[in-house]
Design a protein around this motif. Structure first.
Motif, PDB file in Angstrom:
ATOM      1  N   THR A 195       0.849  -1.199   0.000  1.00 57.68           N
ATOM      2  CA  THR A 195       0.000   0.000   0.000  1.00 57.68           C
ATOM      3  C   THR A 195       0.886   1.252   0.000  1.00 57.68           C
ATOM      4  N   GLY A 196       0.328   2.334  -0.520  1.00 59.38           N
ATOM      5  CA  GLY A 196       1.125   3.562  -0.650  1.00 59.38           C
ATOM      6  C   GLY A 196       2.317   3.340  -1.561  1.00 59.38           C
ATOM      7  N   ALA A 197       2.113   2.537  -2.612  1.00 61.53           N
ATOM      8  CA  ALA A 197       3.243   2.040  -3.415  1.00 61.53           C
ATOM      9  C   ALA A 197       3.605   2.922  -4.595  1.00 61.53           C
TER      10      ALA A 197
ATOM     11  N   GLY B 250       7.938   6.964  -2.944  1.00 61.95           N
ATOM     12  CA  GLY B 250       8.824   6.823  -1.799  1.00 61.95           C
ATOM     13  C   GLY B 250       9.171   5.404  -1.389  1.00 61.95           C
ATOM     14  N   ILE B 251       8.995   5.118  -0.116  1.00 58.99           N
ATOM     15  CA  ILE B 251       9.394   3.824   0.449  1.00 58.99           C
ATOM     16  C   ILE B 251       8.571   2.685  -0.154  1.00 58.99           C
ATOM     17  N   GLY B 252       7.261   2.896  -0.312  1.00 59.43           N
ATOM     18  CA  GLY B 252       6.407   1.851  -0.873  1.00 59.43           C
ATOM     19  C   GLY B 252       6.817   1.481  -2.288  1.00 59.43           C
TER      20      GLY B 252
ATOM     21  N   ASN C 104       1.925  -3.068   4.731  1.00 52.68           N
ATOM     22  CA  ASN C 104       1.075  -1.925   5.081  1.00 52.68           C
ATOM     23  C   ASN C 104       1.975  -0.712   5.263  1.00 52.68           C
ATOM     24  N   ASN C 105       2.133   0.031   4.162  1.00 47.03           N
ATOM     25  CA  ASN C 105       3.103   1.118   4.103  1.00 47.03           C
ATOM     26  C   ASN C 105       2.457   2.501   4.026  1.00 47.03           C
ATOM     27  N   ALA C 106       1.245   2.599   3.466  1.00 49.76           N
ATOM     28  CA  ALA C 106       0.650   3.928   3.242  1.00 49.76           C
ATOM     29  C   ALA C 106       0.626   4.721   4.543  1.00 49.76           C
ATOM     30  N   GLY C 107       1.046   5.961   4.464  1.00 51.52           N
ATOM     31  CA  GLY C 107       1.041   6.802   5.659  1.00 51.52           C
ATOM     32  C   GLY C 107       1.196   8.260   5.280  1.00 51.52           C
TER      33      GLY C 107
ATOM     34  N   PHE D  13      14.644   9.142   9.259  1.00 44.53           N
ATOM     35  CA  PHE D  13      14.183  10.059   8.200  1.00 44.53           C
ATOM     36  C   PHE D  13      14.778   9.621   6.861  1.00 44.53           C
ATOM     37  N   ILE D  14      13.885   9.463   5.892  1.00 42.22           N
ATOM     38  CA  ILE D  14      14.245   8.896   4.586  1.00 42.22           C
ATOM     39  C   ILE D  14      13.906   9.921   3.498  1.00 42.22           C
ATOM     40  N   HIS D  15      14.771  10.035   2.508  1.00 41.41           N
ATOM     41  CA  HIS D  15      14.503  10.969   1.393  1.00 41.41           C
ATOM     42  C   HIS D  15      13.355  10.442   0.529  1.00 41.41           C
TER      43      HIS D  15
END
Ligand code: NAP
Length: 248
Positions: free
Chosen positions: A13-15, A18-20, A87-90, A186-188
Motif C-alpha cells: 500500500t502507498g506504493a 517513496g518507500i512503498g 502496510n506502508n501507506a502513511g 528520516f528517509i529521502h
C-alpha cells in the motif's frame, strides 16, 4: 544472501511513491507478483509500468475498509492467492503542539496511519491464511519508538502500530503468518523532501549517527529480508533502519 519471492503474491500500500515504491520494485525484481495500491490511478499505473515485471496497479484508499477488502480480492483473483502484505501507506500530518492540535488533523493521521493498517491486517490475514501462510510488514517509524515535538498524532499512530504488530503476530503464528514492523529514520521521499525545508532537513540529517538521511532502497532491503524465508524465526518485533537516530 539471495532473496527470492517466486510464486508469491505481494500487496504494497502507498506504493506509488517513496518507500512503498522502493519496496514494490525490490519485491517485483526478486520474482514476486506485486500489486501496487495507492490513491491516484494514473500515478499508481505509472509506477507499476515503471517497475515492470508484470506489476499491477489498484486504486485503494486504506481508510476505506471496503476498498481494502476489494484490493485483497483483486490480488487473489488476478494471481490465485496472497502471501505477502506490506502496510506502508502513511501521511505525516501537520506539526503542532498537542495543546493546539486540530481535531480533524488528529483524526486524519490516525485514520490513515493506524486504521489503514488495521484494515490491511483484517483483510489480508484471512487471504494469506487460505494461501497456506506468509508474512506481513507494517511500516512504523523511529517515531514508533521515541517522541517528536509537534507530531503527536503521528507518534501515537506509529507507537500503536507496533503494539498491533505484536498482537497480530501472536494471534496468527499458528496460521503460518509472521508479522513484523519496520521503523525507518528520516528517509529521502516526497513526504520529507517536500514536507520539510532545507534547514530542517539539514538539522534532521545531523541527528542520525551516520550524519545523513536514508534512501528508500535501504528500507526496502530490510522489508524484503523480513518477508523472506531467511527471516523464518522473526515475528512480532519492530526492526529499526535509522542510521543510528535512536542509538543516542
Ligand atoms: P510518500 O512518499 O508520501 O508515499 C506515501 C504514499 O502513500 C503516497 O503515494 C500517498 O499518496 C499514499 N497514501 C497517502 N494516503 C493514502 C491512503 N489513505 N491510502 C492509500 N495510499 C495513501 O511517503 P513515504 O515517506 O514513502 O512514507 C511511506 C511510509 O513510511 C509511511 O507510513 C511513513 O509514515 C513511513 N515513514 C516514512 C519516513 C520518512 O522519513 N520518509 C520515516 C519513517 C516512516 P499521495 O501522495 O497521493 O498522498
Amino acid at each position: 544472501m539471495d532473496l527470492r519471492f517466486d510464486d508469491k503474491t505481494a500487496i504494497v500500500t502507498g506504493a506509488a511513491s517513496g518507500i512503498g515504491l522502493a519496496i514494490a520494485h525490490a519485491l517485483a525484481a526478486s520474482g514476486a507478483r506485486v500489486v501496487l495500491a495507492d490513491l491516484d490511478l494514473d500515478k499508481t499505473q505509472a509506477a507499476a509500468r515503471a517497475i515492470g515485471y508484470g506489476a499491477r496497479a489498484f486504486v485503494t484508499d486504506v481508510t476505506k475498509p471496503d476498498q481494502v477488502a476489494a484490493l485483497v480480492a483483486f490480488a487473489q483473483a488476478e494471481t490465485g492467492g496472497l502471501h505477502l502484505m506490506v502496510n506502508n501507506a502513511g501521511i505525516g500530518g501537520p506539526l503542532a503542539p498537542l495543546g493546539a492540535y486540530a481535531l480533524e488533523d488528529w483524526h486524519k493521521v490516525i485514520d490513515v496511519n493506524l486504521h489503514g493498517v488495521f484494515y490491511g491486517l483484517r483483510y489480508a490475514i484471512p487471504a494469506i491464511k487460505s494461501a497456506g501462510g506468509g508474512a506481513i510488514v507494517n511500516i512504523s517509524s523511529i517515531l514508533g519508538s521515541v517522541g517528536f515535538a509537534g507530531a503527536g498524532a503521528y507518534v501515537a499512530a506509529k507507537h500503536a502500530l507496533v503494539g498491533l504488530t505484536k498482537t497480530a503476530a501472536l494471534d496468527h503464528a499458528g496460521d503460518g503468518i509472521r508479522v513484523n514492523a519496520v521503523g525507518p529514520g528520516f528517509i529521502h521521499t516526497p513526504l520529507v523532501d517536500q514536507g520539510l525545508d532545507q534547514d530542517a532537513q539539514k538539522a534532521l540529517s545531523g541527528q542520525h549517527a551516520l550524519g545523513r538521511m536514508g534512501q528508500p532502497e535501504e528500507v526496502a532491503s530490510l522489508v524484503c529480508y523480513l518477508l523472506s524465508d531467511h527471516a523464518s524465526f522473526i515475528t512480532g518485533s519492530c526492526h529499526l533502519v535509522d542510521g543510528g537516530y535512536t542509538a543516542q
